[in-house]
Enzyme design. Structure first.
Site, PDB file in Angstrom:
ATOM      1  N   SER A 256       0.832  -1.197   0.000  1.00 29.26           N
ATOM      2  CA  SER A 256       0.000   0.000   0.000  1.00 29.26           C
ATOM      3  C   SER A 256       0.864   1.243   0.000  1.00 29.26           C
ATOM      4  O   SER A 256       2.028   1.221   0.390  1.00 29.26           O
ATOM      5  CB  SER A 256      -0.882   0.011   1.237  1.00 29.26           C
ATOM      6  N   LYS A 257       0.238   2.314  -0.437  1.00 34.25           N
ATOM      7  CA  LYS A 257       0.888   3.614  -0.491  1.00 34.25           C
ATOM      8  C   LYS A 257       1.407   4.033   0.869  1.00 34.25           C
ATOM      9  O   LYS A 257       2.416   4.710   0.964  1.00 34.25           O
ATOM     10  CB  LYS A 257      -0.167   4.641  -0.920  1.00 34.25           C
ATOM     11  N   ARG A 258       0.660   3.641   1.912  1.00 36.47           N
ATOM     12  CA  ARG A 258       1.021   4.092   3.246  1.00 36.47           C
ATOM     13  C   ARG A 258       2.422   3.634   3.645  1.00 36.47           C
ATOM     14  O   ARG A 258       3.099   4.289   4.400  1.00 36.47           O
ATOM     15  CB  ARG A 258      -0.001   3.593   4.269  1.00 36.47           C
ATOM     16  N   GLY A 260       4.998   2.965   1.548  1.00 42.97           N
ATOM     17  CA  GLY A 260       6.091   3.302   0.636  1.00 42.97           C
ATOM     18  C   GLY A 260       5.544   3.699  -0.717  1.00 42.97           C
ATOM     19  O   GLY A 260       4.344   3.829  -0.900  1.00 42.97           O
TER      20      GLY A 260
END
Ligand code: GLU
Length: 488
Positions: A256-258, A260
């Site tokens: 997920s974006k969270r 990296g």
């Protein structure tokens, strides 16, 4: 090698950027096509108007091109099976939806959002595992349907999923897969805005574009039974499916974006080489069955097979990506690195310097084993680009003694007498000074490094002197003598 020439597709929904998971899907499709003399198609699945992002398609194509994954067919190519943008194919989907209605495999649904919401609530109260449409509109009479259509009542077209049947298919990665139709909702095929849903458009296009193998992420596995039903209802031959394993963060949660970066663009901006990124992404769920970890695109094409794609989720390991970047960097020729370094210099604070090719190539040669990124040919050795103004405190404490300025003066005198000195000449001169002063060479080398570079580590000492050249070295020794404060 498979006998027929395969046709595969990468079918992203343009969200604004190319996700690394998307890159992996695109890459496996590309490798499979190239390995088997097939065709790699890019199809843009842009039927969700709510998610429309300006410039997203261009951005996606740009990222694919940067990675070297050129498509044989797609937007802008010869229009054999096109258009390749689903938003330009609406009439085609409509036609097949009508055909399904005529065969009673699909039906008009006029239910209001309120009714659907209520139905959902009731089902939730009953603790049903999932909310499903109750086929209410399947029972409308032909007259009712016609009247509703004539009155332009908002409606969708739904798939008439049969109850209590098994849907089976063979997946190259996952083996035999089976779903029970009781768990499948009467999927909307055409939305009230006239646009198809993913399922409808995807199946129609895979058929019309003669796609032989559907290679996509595991998150689409649960959609496949709906697709199988559509193929069967339309009397079409099904493609072969291969669902690629999920990509995971190091804590095994879904990538997920969270945690990296997930956009190819981010990696590009951070200075990752495309060869390293491709190599890394190729190994997310595939290996050739040996210990080989370094690949270029040609060796990947040679070795790749869908049969060797794993089922287990693949962990996105940044350390491995960094390691691969360093390996790929070292595989590049000096002239390739020179070009990349020049591009990097243009982006840096040193963009106004005029630096000859030989100077930069010399830096590349001495630093190549010490860097993982092109920008480190600058950041890890700024002393090649500017005179040190500060001197590393710890090294000053350790190496710059009361007697050091005198030693440095002696060295400078010796160096001044050298004519066009090579690396070895600097070394010999330093050894001679150490002998003359009757001291160990370390007493000269460490402060000299500090004087010319401002730091205590980096390129080999004599390489450093040679690259900077005699005049610059003398200048730097003198300014160090003036600027470094002695310790007692
Ligand atoms: N449009 C889907 C996506 O965004 C395509 C899935 C598929 O390949 O069928 O990934």
């Amino acid at each position: 090698m498979i006998s027929e020439k395969p046709r595969v597709r990468f079918a992203p929904s343009p969200t604004g950027y190319l996700h690394v998971g998307g890159l992996r899907t695109a890459l496996y499709n590309y490798l499979f096509a190239k390995k088997n003399n097939g065709t790699f198609v890019l199809r843009i699945e842009d039927t969700d108007r709510n998610r429309f992002v300006e410039g997203a398609i261009e951005n996606l194509i740009e990222s694919l091109k940067w990675c070297g994954l050129n498509f044989d067919e797609g937007p802008g190519t010869e229009n054999k099976f096109g258009p390749y943008l689903q938003s330009e194919r609406l009439q085609i989907y409509k036609k097949y939806a009508i055909e399904l209605i005529e065969k009673k495999y699909a039906y008009y649904c006029f239910c209001s959002t309120e009714r659907l919401e209520k139905l959902k609530e009731e089902q939730q109260k009953l603790k049903l595992p999932q909310a499903k449409y109750d086929k209410h509109c399947l029972n409308l009479s032909a007259d009712e349907i016609n009247a509703n259509l004539e009155n332009n009542l908002p409606h969708v077209i739904r798939l008439n999923v049969p109850l209590n049947q098994k849907v089976n298919f063979k997946d190259i990665v996952r083996g035999d897969v089976e779903f029970d139709t009781s768990n499948i909702d009467d999927q909307v095929l055409i939305k009230s805005d006239g646009f198809p849903t993913y399922h409808m458009a995807n199946v129609v296009d895979d058929h019309l574009m003669q796609i032989t193998h559907v290679i996509r992420g595991e998150e689409w596995l649960s959609s496949t039974p709906k697709h199988i039903l559509l193929y069967d209802f339309l009397g079409w031959e099904k493609p072969i499916f291969a669902h690629l394993p999920l990509l995971l963060n190091s804590d095994r949660s879904k990538l997920s974006k969270r945690q990296g970066d997930v956009a190819v663009e981010d990696y590009r901006k951070k200075g990752y080489l495309k060869g390293a990124l491709i190599n890394f992404v190729a190994l997310l769920g595939w290996n050739a069955g040996d210990d080989v970890e370094i690949y270029n695109i040609e060796s990947l094409i040679e070795k790749f097979s869908l049969e060797r794609v794993n089922k287990a989720g693949a962990v996105f390991d940044m350390d491995k990506l960094n390691w691969l970047n360093a390996e790929h960097l070292r595989m590049k020729s000096d002239s390739e690195l020179l070009q990349l370094l020049r591009d990097e210099i243009l982006k840096s604070e040193f963009n106004t310097l005029t630096l000859p090719d030989e100077y930069l190539i010399a830096i590349i040669r001495v630093m190549k084993e010490r860097v993982s990124f092109i920008r480190e040919f600058i950041d890890k050795c700024t002393y090649f680009y500017k005179v040190p103004v500060v001197y590393e405190e710890a090294s000053v404490q350790k190496n710059w003694k009361e007697e050091t300025p005198a030693y440095m003066n002696k060295l400078a005198e010796k160096f001044a007498g050298l004519v066009n000195p090579q690396k070895e000449d600097f070394e010999t001169a330093l050894t001679e000074v150490a002998t003359e002063l009757n001291i160990g060479k370390g007493k000269l080398i460490h402060p000299l490094r500090l004087a010319v570079s401002g730091v205590s580590t980096g390129a080999g000492m004599f390489d450093l002197l040679f690259i900077l050249g005699k005049e610059e070295v003398l200048k730097r020794i003198n300014s160090a003598i003036l600027n470094i404060k002695q310790t007692t």
